[in-house]
Design an enzyme around this catalytic site. Structure first.
Site, PDB file in Angstrom:
ATOM      1  N   HIS A  17       0.841  -1.206   0.000  1.00  0.00           N
ATOM      2  CA  HIS A  17       0.000   0.000   0.000  1.00  0.00           C
ATOM      3  C   HIS A  17       0.872   1.251   0.000  1.00  0.00           C
ATOM      4  O   HIS A  17       0.629   2.198  -0.758  1.00  0.00           O
ATOM      5  CB  HIS A  17      -0.890   0.061   1.257  1.00  0.00           C
ATOM      6  CG  HIS A  17      -1.931  -0.986   1.340  1.00  0.00           C
ATOM      7  ND1 HIS A  17      -2.071  -1.782   2.454  1.00  0.00           N
ATOM      8  CD2 HIS A  17      -2.900  -1.380   0.477  1.00  0.00           C
ATOM      9  CE1 HIS A  17      -3.097  -2.604   2.276  1.00  0.00           C
ATOM     10  NE2 HIS A  17      -3.607  -2.392   1.083  1.00  0.00           N
ATOM     11  N   LYS A  41     -18.205  -5.574   6.932  1.00  0.00           N
ATOM     12  CA  LYS A  41     -16.939  -6.312   6.881  1.00  0.00           C
ATOM     13  C   LYS A  41     -16.316  -6.352   8.267  1.00  0.00           C
ATOM     14  O   LYS A  41     -16.212  -5.338   8.942  1.00  0.00           O
ATOM     15  CB  LYS A  41     -15.994  -5.614   5.895  1.00  0.00           C
ATOM     16  CG  LYS A  41     -14.787  -6.427   5.529  1.00  0.00           C
ATOM     17  CD  LYS A  41     -14.016  -5.726   4.422  1.00  0.00           C
ATOM     18  CE  LYS A  41     -12.783  -6.532   4.056  1.00  0.00           C
ATOM     19  NZ  LYS A  41     -11.973  -5.837   3.060  1.00  0.00           N
ATOM     20  N   ARG A  90      -2.023  -5.927  -8.493  1.00  0.00           N
ATOM     21  CA  ARG A  90      -0.993  -6.934  -8.242  1.00  0.00           C
ATOM     22  C   ARG A  90      -0.931  -7.965  -9.358  1.00  0.00           C
ATOM     23  O   ARG A  90       0.127  -8.478  -9.676  1.00  0.00           O
ATOM     24  CB  ARG A  90      -1.274  -7.665  -6.923  1.00  0.00           C
ATOM     25  CG  ARG A  90      -1.106  -6.792  -5.703  1.00  0.00           C
ATOM     26  CD  ARG A  90      -1.585  -7.515  -4.487  1.00  0.00           C
ATOM     27  NE  ARG A  90      -3.028  -7.731  -4.617  1.00  0.00           N
ATOM     28  CZ  ARG A  90      -3.829  -8.107  -3.638  1.00  0.00           C
ATOM     29  NH1 ARG A  90      -3.345  -8.359  -2.455  1.00  0.00           N
ATOM     30  NH2 ARG A  90      -5.111  -8.254  -3.832  1.00  0.00           N
ATOM     31  N   SER A 128      -3.244  -7.494   2.847  1.00  0.00           N
ATOM     32  CA  SER A 128      -3.524  -7.366   4.285  1.00  0.00           C
ATOM     33  C   SER A 128      -3.930  -8.709   4.874  1.00  0.00           C
ATOM     34  O   SER A 128      -3.569  -9.032   6.000  1.00  0.00           O
ATOM     35  CB  SER A 128      -4.626  -6.330   4.516  1.00  0.00           C
ATOM     36  OG  SER A 128      -4.189  -5.049   4.124  1.00  0.00           O
TER      37      SER A 128
END
Length: 159
Positions: A17, A41, A90, A128
């Site tokens: 990040h 979430k 990514r 993460s």
């Protein structure tokens, strides 16, 4: 002045990040890192904790601001006068999803552009979720997250 927004959950912020944030800060006049508040979430860190960890991790970046928001990103951007969304990619699988999101954002506001940035190869595997998984087994995450985040992970996971 071109204001860009880099949004996400950042639960927790990783070196991947930070790479995208730092590179964005070299391109745009101002980068707002916006932590999404998503009550549906389950996060390890509270929004306030994530904002504070981001503030500490980006302390040396003069044109980076940390904030949080709830609701549609486009509405947040309109409130902040931002015109660019920065998204890190990514892998090809990230692009498929991000292209759909960029398309709906463009439909909601034609003035907003999405800027895709490929992650540095050394962070292409990093997320993460992976950091939380590794940390939960008491393995070192020192090469994945800043020291302040590593410390916070150990405290949160009772290590």
């Amino acid at each position: 002045m071109v204001i860009a927004v880099c949004s996400g959950s950042f639960d927790p912020v990783t070196y991947g990040h930070l790479d995208i944030i730092a590179r964005s800060a070299r391109i745009f006049d101002k980068v707002i890192v916006a932590v999404l508040i998503n009550s549906k979430k389950k996060s390890l860190f509270s929004v306030e904790e994530r904002v504070e960890l981001l503030r500490q991790a980006t302390a040396g970046m003069e044109n980076v601001e940390i904030d949080s928001f709830e609701g549609l990103l486009i509405e947040y951007m309109q409130k902040r006068g931002a015109r660019v969304i920065v998204r890190g990619l990514r892998a090809v699988s990230d692009f498929e999803y991000e292209m759909q999101v960029a398309s709906i954002n463009k439909k909601l506001d034609e003035e907003v552009e999405t800027f895709f940035m490929m992650t540095n190869n050394k962070y292409s595997y990093l997320s993460s979720s992976i950091v939380k998984e590794v940390a939960s087994y008491k393995a070192s995450v020192s090469d994945l997250v800043p020291p302040v985040v590593e410390k916070a992970l150990k405290e949160k996971l009772g290590q």
